[in-house]
Each structure stands twice: as structure tokens, then as C-alpha cells.
Design a protein around this motif. Sequence first.
Motif, short mmCIF file in Angstrom:
data_model
loop_
_atom_site.label_atom_id
_atom_site.label_comp_id
_atom_site.label_asym_id
_atom_site.label_seq_id
_atom_site.Cartn_x
_atom_site.Cartn_y
_atom_site.Cartn_z
N ARG A 152 9.39 -75.43 9.00
CA ARG A 152 9.17 -74.01 9.29
C ARG A 152 7.70 -73.64 9.09
O ARG A 152 7.15 -72.84 9.85
N PHE A 153 7.05 -74.21 8.08
CA PHE A 153 5.65 -73.93 7.82
C PHE A 153 4.77 -74.36 8.99
O PHE A 153 3.92 -73.60 9.47
N VAL A 154 4.99 -75.58 9.47
CA VAL A 154 4.19 -76.08 10.60
C VAL A 154 4.49 -75.29 11.86
O VAL A 154 3.58 -74.93 12.62
N ALA A 155 5.77 -74.97 12.10
CA ALA A 155 6.16 -74.25 13.32
C ALA A 155 5.54 -72.86 13.38
O ALA A 155 5.17 -72.39 14.46
N ILE A 156 5.39 -72.19 12.24
CA ILE A 156 4.90 -70.81 12.21
C ILE A 156 3.38 -70.75 12.02
O ILE A 156 2.69 -69.98 12.69
N CYS A 157 2.86 -71.58 11.13
CA CYS A 157 1.43 -71.51 10.81
C CYS A 157 0.56 -72.36 11.76
O CYS A 157 -0.59 -72.02 11.99
N TYR A 158 1.12 -73.45 12.28
CA TYR A 158 0.36 -74.32 13.18
C TYR A 158 1.23 -74.68 14.40
O TYR A 158 1.53 -75.86 14.63
N PRO A 159 1.62 -73.69 15.18
CA PRO A 159 2.56 -73.95 16.28
C PRO A 159 2.02 -74.91 17.33
O PRO A 159 2.79 -75.66 17.94
N LEU A 160 0.70 -74.91 17.56
CA LEU A 160 0.12 -75.79 18.58
C LEU A 160 0.17 -77.26 18.16
O LEU A 160 0.09 -78.16 19.01
N HIS A 161 0.29 -77.52 16.86
CA HIS A 161 0.32 -78.89 16.36
C HIS A 161 1.73 -79.33 15.97
O HIS A 161 1.90 -80.42 15.41
N TYR A 162 2.71 -78.48 16.26
CA TYR A 162 4.08 -78.74 15.80
C TYR A 162 4.61 -80.08 16.31
O TYR A 162 5.12 -80.90 15.55
N VAL A 163 4.46 -80.31 17.59
CA VAL A 163 5.01 -81.54 18.20
C VAL A 163 4.23 -82.77 17.75
O VAL A 163 4.81 -83.85 17.56
N THR A 164 2.92 -82.63 17.55
CA THR A 164 2.11 -83.79 17.17
C THR A 164 2.26 -84.14 15.70
O THR A 164 2.12 -85.30 15.31
N VAL A 165 2.51 -83.13 14.86
CA VAL A 165 2.68 -83.38 13.42
C VAL A 165 4.07 -83.93 13.12
O VAL A 165 4.23 -84.93 12.41
N LEU A 166 5.10 -83.28 13.65
CA LEU A 166 6.47 -83.69 13.37
C LEU A 166 7.00 -84.55 14.52
O LEU A 166 7.90 -84.17 15.26
N THR A 167 6.44 -85.73 14.63
CA THR A 167 6.91 -86.70 15.62
C THR A 167 8.18 -87.38 15.11
O THR A 167 8.56 -87.24 13.94
#
Length: 314
Positions: free
Chosen positions: A124-139
Motif C-alpha cells: 500500500r505504501f509503494v502504491a500510494i506514495c510511489y505509484p509510478l514505481h509500483y510495478v518495477t518495485v513489486l515484481t
Amino acid sequence: MLGLNGTPFQPATLQLTGIPGIQTGLTWVALIFCILYMISIIGNLSILTLVFWEPALHQPMYYFLSMLALNDLGVSLSTLPTVISTFCFNYNHVGFNACLVQMFFIHTFSFMESGILLAMSLDRFVAICYPLHYVTVLTHNHILAMGLGILTKSFTTLFPFPFLVKRLPFCKGNVLHHSYCLHPDLMKVACGDIHVNNICGLFVIIFTYGVDSVFILLSYALILKAVLVIVSREQRLKVLNTCMSHICAVLAFYVPVIAVSMIHRFWKSAPPVVHVMMSNVYLFVPPMLNPIIYSVKTKEIRKGILKFFHKSQA
């Protein structure tokens, strides 16, 4: 228990207790536990099946939800054999080694749940705070590594406990206070030096529940900070609504954990039924509630359920 020469020894079997003041073998008590197990097992299997078969749910958030559902199944199946035998068949004995195995799995799955909830808060933190990197961070590889890390951490920290209990003699009887085996309950009937068990138990609790809860709170503090920057009130509510299912799951897990800990440490004179009921809430409520929470609060899960039923009727 004492041997023939007066020395303490390990009993061949341990006697389980149902709910103090309530006779085991009563139909309505057995029915309640059967319903709880049915809701938990069917609900979590449904979540797993839905995420597996529905392409729209092949996203990091739902992979973590699958981990949670699989873990909740583990919690339910760990307690099921002795609980059903105690309340449905009025058979309340369990072998000593079987009790240690059950204790290990109950505590392992419980600590894994805390780690999975932490991973979901990171999602949830990555999805809300860094949405543009969501797919690349949570592979997929990162999600798999996180799942294996949670499993490894829980397994390795709990692995010594059966052996720590195995080394102890038992001289205070063989009657446990629950319908399943827990480490604190076994310590109450063991004699000898249990300081190592207590220290290791406290360390594991701090290392898991303590650390995980702090990072969950930190992630939501950062999420709230990011949400407050959003100008539109409707957009803020929409973003926060994506966290509501996880917040409810965290509360369903941690509130009973905190309550059990507080009662154990600050209300030792509480009636036995209070301790037993709170332990039951701690083990039975989260696996039952989590599928309901996500089915009600998550639009994509609801759509998947409706789509599944439409296919079944077609």
C-alpha cells in the motif's frame, strides 16, 4: 508428573481442556466451532481460487492477499484436529510429540501472519506514495522473495522451541488449558528452569510482533502524510479506501494479540475462561474475518465473485 522413583518425566499424552465451565461434547459448542472452521476454510480457499483464475487479480496486492489466505488456512488446519476431537468427539488427549508439532505450526503461522500484514502495508505504501514505481518495485521475483523471507524468518525463529520444551521435565500434571497446544500453556505444567524458554519467547515476540507492528504504523504514517497533500477531498477518500481492507485485517489480528498479552501480564487473576476465550479469538477470528473483509471492502474481489457466479449459472 512423577515417575516411580519420584523424579519428574515427560508424559506420553497431554490432556486438553475445552472452555472452562462448558462441558465438552455439547452439540451447540461443537456446531459453533464447525461453523467457524467452515467459514474460514471455504472463504480462504475461495480467495485463493479467485486470485488464481481471474487475470484481473494478477497484481501484487492480490498476490499478498493469497499469501494471507494460504497462511490463514494453515492456522485453521493447525488447530482443527485437536479442537474437533475435543468438542465433537469428546476425546481430549494428544500425544506429547504431536502436541509439540502442533505448537510449532500454530506459532509459526501466527508469526507469519504478522510478516504478511507488514508486506501488505509495504504494498500500500509503494502504491500510494510511489505509484509510478509500483510495478518495477513489486515484481514477481521481489514478491516471491518477500514470501520466502517471511517463511524463513518464522520457521527459523520458532524451530528451537519444540526442542526447548522437549528438554524439560513435567511435574505439574499433564492438563493443558486449551483445546490445542501453545508454548505458554506448556510452560505452566513444566518444571525445572524455564528461563531460556521465557527469554526466547520474549525475544521472538519482540522480533516479530514488535518490529512488524512498528513498521506497519510507520508505513501508514507516511501514507497519511502523502494523502494529506492531495487537494481533492474525494480523491483523498478514494486513496484511503484502498487501504481499508488491510487496516481492518491488521486490527482483526493485532487487537486480540494485544488483548491476550495485556490480560496475561496485567490481569493474571482473570478467570480461566477469559484467557481461553481471548486465545480462541486470537486464533479463530482473523482467519474467519479476513476473507469476509476483503470480499466486502474490495471492489475487484466482489466483481470476481459475481463473475464466478455468473459463469456457474451460465
